[in-house]
Scaffold this active site. Structure first.
Site, PDB file in Angstrom:
ATOM      1  CB  SER A  55      60.545  54.160  63.876  1.00 45.68           C
ATOM      2  OG  SER A  55      61.003  55.311  64.523  1.00 45.68           O
TER       3      SER A  55
ATOM      4  CE  LYS B 177      65.171  52.908  61.063  1.00 48.57           C
ATOM      5  NZ  LYS B 177      64.203  52.906  62.178  1.00 48.57           N
TER       6      LYS B 177
ATOM      7  CB  SER C 163      63.610  56.703  63.031  1.00 44.07           C
ATOM      8  OG  SER C 163      63.434  55.323  63.285  1.00 44.07           O
TER       9      SER C 163
END
Ligand code: GLN
Length: 480
Positions: free
Chosen positions: A179, A80, A155
């Protein structure tokens, strides 16, 4: 080798050892998949072929010499874009860090590297990990590989989508309020939020420091266990990384679940829960009972206050953490005729609307006149929510709930109403506030073909129980 072989950590290991594929060939297979699929998904923001091939060659050389392979040898992973990678752009999906190239690897990244993983690239996410749909990225939304007109969740939407689409075998995400778990649920993969302090955050760009955690995505429990086993553990560079020994999570996956007490809190099955999701999760609980688990009805009375508490504390911490983007030391600088103007213009242009909203909300709840009414009160309610968990774990070994109240929603559906977006975090933020570990396990699809998942919480540092239940459920459904 077919283009879409569903590789796992174990199958890669045996293929490498049998020399039916080299680590280099495997990396190249994944880059071709990415080339084909990523334009429609937008899951990756930056690719790292140079580093990937260098890592793959290291593994191939080790195989040629007959050396013992490290635990994630040759496993293609995605990271990420809020986690620092040496020499590789790390944008946090923000204009603010569009050209930021970290000089060092985050500890979790360094440990993956040492474990033999191959880094394919950096994945898209909500800006600074703030959001639940990946629509807050400055570089465009991610599309859900299961249904392209739907969000992948957020997210960590890019990491979830990459794993679901076979564009990575595993991925790192971060979970502050859901997330990892919620995008895992929307994309139909396994996602783990470790205990607060289980995985070092050194090198993670901070959003809300009392809540941020790094954790894995994978297509199955054993792979998620293998990745967590590598990244977990004490780290001298992060004083919040607990000095608690890391158990063998892979071994936990083969432990029988007979006799485990699973708590089912009625508070997580009330109004607002989609009927199909409810049915699937209840069916999953019934299967766990057939496997020998004991169901215990629970009450977690402070669940209703979790959203408000989370959005006060997370925004307060965000407003403080994001004060560092002032155009002075790193990141975007928009020059102005005075220092104040430079700050203003940098922050005006560098941050997107959701990040600005949170900075304003957070500044408000911390301001002198409102501190007691909001921030302090939220801290107190956080303790009550944590106590719900402590009390529950006196009676049960794990708690089973839905991960999200609905399956993946449509792109744009909640964009104009931030409150609706926040409310979708109802089942995930509780565990985040309590600091306990949680896993999202796929448990079927709706009639429209959208993935549904159950969430399992365990006491602090009992991730093994999560993997044990996840693997038992997988075997129960797949007959594997
Ligand atoms: N959806 C939640 C939020 O917007 C969770 C984000 C996260 O876990 N990073 O804050």
């Amino acid at each position: 080798m077919t283009a879409m072989t569903a590789w796992t950590v174990a199958s890669i290991r045996s293929a490498l050892q049998a020399k039916t594929i080299s680590a280099r060939e495997l990396a190249s297979e994944f880059f071709s998949r990415i080339e084909r699929r990523n334009p429609a998904l937008n899951a990756y923001l930056t690719l790292s072929p140079e580093r990937a091939y260098a890592q793959a060659e290291r593994i191939d050389a080790a195989i040629a010499k007959g050396e013992t392979l490290p635990p994630l040898a040759g496993v293609p992973v995605a990271i990420k874009d809020v986690i620092s990678t040496r020499g590789l752009r790390t944008t946090c999906a923000s204009k603010m860090l569009e050209n930021y190239i970290p000089p060092y690897d985050a500890t979790a990244v360094e440990r993956l590297d040492q474990a033999g993983a191959v880094f394919l690239g950096k994945t898209n996410c909500d800006e600074f990990a703030m959001g639940g749909s990946n629509e807050n990225s400055a570089y465009g939304p991610v599309h859900n590989p299961v249904a392209l007109d739907r969000v992948p969740g957020g997210s960590s939407g890019g990491s979830a989508a990459a794993v679901a689409a076979g564009l990575a075998v595993a991925a790192l995400g971060t979970d502050t309020g859901g997330s990892i778990r919620q995008p895992a649920s929307f994309c139909g993969v396994t996602g783990v939020m470790p205990t607060y302090g289980r995985v070092s955050r050194y090198g993670l760009v901070a959003f809300a420091s009392s809540l941020d955690k790094i954790g894995p995505f994978a297509t199955n429990a054993a792979d998620a266990a293998a990745v967590l086993g590598v990244i977990a553990g004490h780290d001298g560079n992060d004083s919040t990384a607990a000095a608690v020994p890391v158990p063998d999570y892979l071994a936990a996956t083969s432990k029988p679940v007979e006799g485990l007490r699973i708590g089912v809190p009625g508070d997580y099955f009330g109004p607002g829960l989609d009927l199909e999701v409810k049915e699937k999760v209840q069916a999953a609980i019934a299967l766990l009972e057939q496997l020998g688990c004991r169901r215990i009805v629970l009450q977690m009375p402070h669940t209703d206050y979790a959203i408000a508490t989370y959005y006060i504390l997370a925004t307060a911490e965000a407003s403080s953490n994001l004060a560092r983007y002032d155009g002075v030391r790193y990141g975007l600088r928009v020059p102005g005729s005075t220092l104040t103007q430079m700050y203003r213009q940098t922050r005006e242009r560098g941050f997107g609307p959701e990040v600005k909203r949170r900075i304003m909300l957070g500044t408000y709840v911390l301001s002198a006149g409102y501190y007691d009414a909001y921030y302090l009160r939220a801290q107190r309610v956080r303790s009550l929510i944590a106590r719900d968990f402590t009390d529950a774990f006196q009676k049960v070994d794990a708690i089973v709930t839905p991960t999200a109240p609905t399956p993946a929603f449509r792109l744009g559906e909640k964009l104009s109403d931030p409150l609706q977006m926040y409310l979708a975090d109802i089942y995930t933020v509780t565990g985040s506030l309590a600091g306990v570990p949680g896993i999202s396990i796929p448990c079927g699809k709706t009639k429209a073909g959208l993935p549904v998942s159950m969430q399992v919480f365990a006491p602090p540092f009992s991730e093994g129980t999560l993997f044990q239940l996840a693997r038992a459920y997988e075997s129960g459904t797949l007959g594997a």
